[in-house]
Design a protein around this motif. Sequence first.
Motif, mmCIF file in Angstrom:
data_model
loop_
_atom_site.group_PDB
_atom_site.id
_atom_site.type_symbol
_atom_site.label_atom_id
_atom_site.label_comp_id
_atom_site.label_asym_id
_atom_site.label_seq_id
_atom_site.Cartn_x
_atom_site.Cartn_y
_atom_site.Cartn_z
ATOM 1 N N THR A 8 0.813 -1.220 0.000
ATOM 2 C CA THR A 8 0.000 0.000 0.000
ATOM 3 C C THR A 8 0.842 1.264 0.000
ATOM 4 O O THR A 8 0.474 2.261 -0.626
ATOM 5 C CB THR A 8 -0.959 0.019 1.204
ATOM 6 O OG1 THR A 8 -0.204 -0.098 2.425
ATOM 7 C CG2 THR A 8 -1.944 -1.135 1.127
ATOM 8 N N GLN A 60 1.780 2.446 -3.384
ATOM 9 C CA GLN A 60 0.698 3.025 -4.164
ATOM 10 C C GLN A 60 0.332 4.429 -3.684
ATOM 11 O O GLN A 60 -0.072 5.280 -4.481
ATOM 12 C CB GLN A 60 -0.523 2.104 -4.104
ATOM 13 C CG GLN A 60 -0.280 0.750 -4.737
ATOM 14 C CD GLN A 60 -1.364 -0.259 -4.407
ATOM 15 O OE1 GLN A 60 -2.495 -0.147 -4.892
ATOM 16 N NE2 GLN A 60 -1.038 -1.244 -3.585
ATOM 17 N N SER A 113 -2.971 9.199 -4.299
ATOM 18 C CA SER A 113 -2.111 8.064 -4.617
ATOM 19 C C SER A 113 -1.656 8.189 -6.064
ATOM 20 O O SER A 113 -2.146 9.053 -6.816
ATOM 21 C CB SER A 113 -2.882 6.756 -4.426
ATOM 22 O OG SER A 113 -3.996 6.713 -5.309
ATOM 23 N N TYR A 141 -4.419 -4.943 0.175
ATOM 24 C CA TYR A 141 -3.232 -4.628 -0.619
ATOM 25 C C TYR A 141 -3.438 -3.407 -1.511
ATOM 26 O O TYR A 141 -2.541 -3.030 -2.260
ATOM 27 C CB TYR A 141 -2.842 -5.827 -1.477
ATOM 28 C CG TYR A 141 -2.195 -6.947 -0.706
ATOM 29 C CD1 TYR A 141 -0.832 -7.194 -0.802
ATOM 30 C CD2 TYR A 141 -2.944 -7.762 0.137
ATOM 31 C CE1 TYR A 141 -0.224 -8.213 -0.094
ATOM 32 C CE2 TYR A 141 -2.353 -8.788 0.862
ATOM 33 C CZ TYR A 141 -0.994 -9.009 0.744
ATOM 34 O OH TYR A 141 -0.399 -10.029 1.462
ATOM 35 N N ASN A 171 -4.547 0.760 -2.099
ATOM 36 C CA ASN A 171 -4.513 2.052 -1.416
ATOM 37 C C ASN A 171 -4.778 3.132 -2.449
ATOM 38 O O ASN A 171 -3.873 3.539 -3.187
ATOM 39 C CB ASN A 171 -3.168 2.264 -0.723
ATOM 40 C CG ASN A 171 -3.205 3.384 0.301
ATOM 41 O OD1 ASN A 171 -4.204 4.086 0.449
ATOM 42 N ND2 ASN A 171 -2.108 3.552 1.022
#
Length: 561
Positions: A158, A161, A169, A193, A195
């Motif tokens: 995460t 990202q 992000s 997993y 983000n």
Amino acid sequence: MGDENNFSRRGFMAGGAVIGATALIPTPLERLLNVLSTGFIHEAQAEANGTAGARNYINILMAGGPLRYTFDAWMRTNPSDTQLDFNPMVATKYVSSGGRVTGVEYSSFNYNGVLVPHMFSHTVNSSAGQRPLTDLLKHMLVIRGFGTGFDGHPFNATVQQAPVGGVSSVMGLAADYSSKTFEAVEWPNRGAYGNYMSLKGKALNKLTGSPLHSLLEGFGGPQGGRVKGRDLKTRNRDAFDLAQARLRAYAQSDFAGSTVLAKNLSNASDLMKKGIGNIDGYWTSAVNRYKSIIESSMRQSGLVGISDIPLISDQGNFWRVHVADGNRGLTVHPDFDMRSAVSTMTESGGLSEGLALAEYVLKEGLVSSLNIQVGDLNNVTLRDAANGVTMAHTGIKDMHETGAIPAVLLTTAYYRALAAGLLELIDQLKKTKVNNTDLWSETVVQIISEFNRSARANGTGSDHGFNQMVTSVYTGAFSNGPYVVGNISKGGHGGGYTGTQGIGAAIDGYNQAGRPTPTMAASTVAALLRVPKNPYENLAAPLVELSGNSLRVMKTAKIVG
């Protein structure tokens, strides 16, 4: 123009294919046409205002953290670099004696001034025939030598990202400057997993099941029995006519983008005529095309330095494979030629669907930012030294107990599959023109995993390398690659992890002291996305700069120590 004609700017954005039918529950096609027409208007406005928007962005996640040394975890990349301190887990090629494999080595060759791993000397399959893997290198940038200092699969996935709180992000950044119908799409759902953050409030559409159907059925269409009034065929025809009328009216207005839209009404009409009717015709054949390319490239035999010499186990720890069955290291039987392991491998969990989805939504101009995934090593045939049983196994990507010799074979097959799929996608995007530019030139693909691997010096396996992360990026914005940025240490972690293995090192004169963090990688990717403002650059400057269709490296990559 009066509100009663719905010709205000707000009216154009909010109105659509269901105007005049407010008493009815809109059908999926009505909603699709509404969203498509809004997308055409947004794109025309952007072009009229001289804002090209961000490039398309595809993020490919390899959850589990596989070894990346045969593919994009590049060690010695410059002939002037110091020699490596050898660690067998970073090997890229076999060495042999007496007609059988006896060990491994880190082997590379010079391509366009950069030393690249042995795998890229091979060819893979494509729909147009055999393709040299060097074709991928032309568009490839490796970003290495960064880390977080903290263990954990979801955390390290995460933070790559979305490395900085309070800003978008990387995927959200691409979506923020998008004028596409759907700004951001994810398939399958990344769960812990993933983000995603968009400061401009752009939604992430998480797809389930068959991704294309999920995307285009996601307009909130009616459930069974809820469509009332006119028959569906009539309503769909009227919806198309109304959407066309909406675009013609905008084209004749004095709003931003009206002149641009007027020149492109025919293209808009063609796309809306296809509607969702072409999904089934495209989907099955496209998935099968990618699957065939991926699996044939994965299984290819006779590869020099990889599968041209028998792989016969001596039952040592070098010869273990980490399998899902019992979550253990399976030692390969001495009467089994391990080359057979890849002859039965199947495509890696959703890769063909993900690439087919990317091809469709980008070529149709529906999506600008897309998350897809690659699964485990499926159907790896192995004979177990413990019981003599030969069966298909799942080789997991969290390769703690995969030893040095199987690692070269299995990761080469795995990344050949990924590379072949990418080359096919690139070929398809090159065929599509947007504003006289091929679609590949307007696309950035990034491959991430939680981390690379900390390599055990005794060749028995590897562990979580959260201080030796690497990511690779591919784009048609340049074609004179490959490039590599980021410094690595010559030494390892010490203890059982000695040898050069990609541990991040400080960059002289950089605005991050010490080992760079994932913000460095995100900032560098943002520089390729062509966003008006890079929100990460004050914390970590991008290490590359685009100049025309060439890339300029700001800090030369090197081995430190």
